[in-house]
Design a protein around this motif. Structure first.
Motif, short mmCIF file in Angstrom:
data_model
loop_
_atom_site.label_atom_id
_atom_site.label_comp_id
_atom_site.label_asym_id
_atom_site.label_seq_id
_atom_site.Cartn_x
_atom_site.Cartn_y
_atom_site.Cartn_z
N LEU A 30 0.81 -1.20 0.09
CA LEU A 30 0.12 0.04 -0.15
C LEU A 30 0.74 1.07 0.01
N ARG A 31 1.89 1.34 0.99
CA ARG A 31 2.94 2.30 0.76
C ARG A 31 3.56 2.79 -0.45
N GLU A 32 4.02 1.66 -1.30
CA GLU A 32 4.36 1.71 -2.57
C GLU A 32 3.38 2.21 -3.67
N ILE A 33 2.23 1.84 -3.55
CA ILE A 33 1.03 2.26 -4.57
C ILE A 33 0.78 3.70 -4.14
N TYR A 34 0.53 4.21 -2.97
CA TYR A 34 0.32 5.56 -2.52
C TYR A 34 1.67 6.36 -2.81
N SER A 35 2.77 6.06 -2.59
CA SER A 35 4.04 6.99 -2.97
C SER A 35 3.93 6.97 -4.60
N THR A 36 3.95 6.06 -5.43
CA THR A 36 3.92 6.02 -6.96
C THR A 36 2.93 7.09 -7.50
N SER A 37 1.42 6.92 -6.68
CA SER A 37 0.51 7.88 -7.20
C SER A 37 0.38 9.20 -6.95
N PHE A 38 1.15 9.39 -5.62
CA PHE A 38 1.34 10.97 -5.30
C PHE A 38 2.18 11.46 -5.89
N ARG A 39 3.43 10.91 -6.28
CA ARG A 39 4.63 11.42 -7.31
C ARG A 39 4.07 11.79 -8.53
N LEU A 76 0.91 12.38 -9.09
CA LEU A 76 0.08 13.73 -9.24
C LEU A 76 0.85 15.11 -8.93
N GLY A 77 1.82 14.80 -8.15
CA GLY A 77 2.38 16.05 -7.68
C GLY A 77 3.08 16.72 -8.85
N LYS A 78 3.68 15.77 -9.76
CA LYS A 78 4.21 16.43 -11.07
C LYS A 78 2.94 17.34 -11.77
N LYS A 79 1.89 16.65 -11.96
CA LYS A 79 0.94 17.22 -12.55
C LYS A 79 0.30 18.61 -12.11
N ILE A 80 0.08 18.66 -10.93
CA ILE A 80 -0.17 19.69 -10.00
C ILE A 80 0.80 20.72 -10.51
N LEU A 81 2.02 20.56 -10.24
CA LEU A 81 3.23 21.43 -10.35
C LEU A 81 2.87 22.10 -11.77
N GLU A 82 3.03 21.04 -12.85
CA GLU A 82 2.85 21.70 -14.15
C GLU A 82 1.56 22.51 -14.34
N ASN A 83 0.54 22.36 -13.87
CA ASN A 83 -0.46 22.97 -13.95
C ASN A 83 -0.47 24.49 -13.12
N SER A 84 -0.07 24.17 -12.11
CA SER A 84 0.21 25.49 -11.53
C SER A 84 1.02 26.61 -11.87
N PHE A 85 2.08 26.01 -12.66
CA PHE A 85 2.94 26.80 -13.46
C PHE A 85 2.08 27.63 -14.62
N LYS A 86 1.39 27.00 -15.21
CA LYS A 86 0.77 27.30 -16.22
C LYS A 86 -0.29 28.40 -15.74
N VAL A 87 -0.86 28.15 -14.70
CA VAL A 87 -1.67 29.23 -14.20
C VAL A 87 -1.15 30.47 -13.79
#
Length: 56
Positions: free
Chosen positions: A7-16, A18-29
């Motif tokens: 479970l730790r591995e699943i959550y860490s990869t999904s949040f990794r 997700l964080g990249k996509k949030i960062l890209e979108n926030s830079f665009k905004v």
């Protein structure tokens, strides 16, 4: 214990990812907000120059 590590591995990869996509979108905004503010300031400056405002 193995389930917890899985479970730790699943959550860490999904949040990794997700964080990249949030960062890209926030830079665009951020870019578009800065561009809009720059255009607004440029419009204000051009308007003041065209109406004969005296800069002291």
């Amino acid at each position: 214990m193995k389930q917890i590590l899985l479970l730790r591995e699943i959550y860490s990869t999904s949040f990794r990812d997700l964080g990249k996509k949030i960062l890209e979108n926030s830079f665009k905004v951020y870019f578009w907000v800065c561009m809009a503010l720059f255009v607004f300031a440029l419009f204000g400056f051009i308007y003041r120059v065209s109406t004969g405002f005296i800069f002291d």
